[in-house]
Enzyme design. Sequence first.
Site, PDB file in Angstrom:
ATOM      1  N   GLU A  66       0.818  -1.212   0.000  1.00 18.28           N
ATOM      2  CA  GLU A  66       0.000   0.000   0.000  1.00 18.28           C
ATOM      3  C   GLU A  66       0.853   1.264   0.000  1.00 18.28           C
ATOM      4  OE1 GLU A  66      -3.263   0.174  -0.475  1.00 18.28           O
ATOM      5  OE2 GLU A  66      -3.172  -1.996  -0.749  1.00 18.28           O
ATOM      6  N   HIS A  73       0.187   7.083  -6.636  1.00 16.94           N
ATOM      7  CA  HIS A  73      -1.058   7.855  -6.672  1.00 16.94           C
ATOM      8  C   HIS A  73      -0.823   9.320  -6.300  1.00 16.94           C
ATOM      9  CE1 HIS A  73      -4.383   4.781  -7.182  1.00 16.94           C
ATOM     10  NE2 HIS A  73      -3.273   4.057  -7.202  1.00 16.94           N
ATOM     11  N   THR A 203       4.066  -6.726  -9.055  1.00 15.61           N
ATOM     12  CA  THR A 203       4.593  -8.019  -8.622  1.00 15.61           C
ATOM     13  C   THR A 203       4.533  -8.187  -7.110  1.00 15.61           C
ATOM     14  OG1 THR A 203       6.433  -9.575  -8.877  1.00 15.61           O
ATOM     15  CG2 THR A 203       7.015  -7.299  -8.408  1.00 15.61           C
TER      16      THR A 203
END
Length: 364
Positions: A66, A73, A203
């Site tokens: 995350e 982002h 991955t």
Amino acid sequence: MAFKQLASFVSLLAALQVANGAVTRSVKCATGQITANAACCALFPVIDDLQTNLFDGGECGEEVHESLRLTFHDAIGISPAIAKTGVFGGGGADGSIAIFEDIETNFHANLGVDEIIDEQRPFVQRHNLTTADFIQLAGAIGVSNCPGAPRLNVFIGRKDATQPAPDLTVPEPFDNVTKILARFEDAGRFTPAEVVALLASHTIAAADHVDPTIPGTPFDSTPEEFDTQFFIETQLRGTLFPGTAGNQGEVQSPLHGEIRLQSDFELARDQRTACEWQSFVNNQAKLQSAFKAAFAKMTVLGSNVRDLIDCSDVVPTPPAPASKAHFPAGQFRNDVEQACRNTPFPTLPTDPGPVTSVAPVPPS
């Protein structure tokens, strides 16, 4: 052409490192570590805090996945094309996604990032770093826990955002290849090869919200390892949905417990990107070098790298690769939907045993 542009950027980073070395000597920090720039000493306590209290003692787990997602982002929230219209186009890697969490986490493409923002907030508050620098540092340090990962670049000195990034700057998994490539070109003049390299992040990734009935579903069979399995398994014929069908941005995957994004499926098969995609199969060295270079370019979007301090030597050396490229048990060469017309698909062994089923990534 793509290689020349990427090599030019890497050469600039190397030149800056040499220049920094000419004006600063290696110093021993109060904590005992050695670094090339005294300004980087402040990062060692942050790294210790991250490893102990966010990354579960140095694991390559959910918070690492995350944190890496958050670097992207935040950084991709920049659009010179929007700015040319007289509207603020975003500041890139400026921390806006956390500073203006109440706005940006309501953008559809940012669904779920509020969780890692909230987990990271206490760390930002107790350390003397900008939010912009902290987000990128946390991603790089987290990746260093993953076997096979490259040692990523870290820079400090970014200015924090004073306004949020605009909506629609983060690509969606249901966007087509043309739209995705155009978004990356606008954000930072990324080439198609660099876009493929950045997707190596998948991955060690898992999806919580594409199919909300199966949170923590990985994109390949080895989500705890930074290896080439993602580039292998995205080229296998899809036969099932790991949870429910009909989710926007999802297509069939080849393995129980593995989720496949529509965007990954299409990039693996589009003639603009298919051969580059296939080139990562069983090529760990290229995976490491290409992702390292593309991440270094992404992590400074919105800043002039000459104004930043290179603290890359504070990043721990990642563990060595822990596996070799292979077809998952039950999958073979004839299951490959090869799209690259120029190069044969590499020869790989198939794992022995029962057909592979992938376990979800456990929460912290």
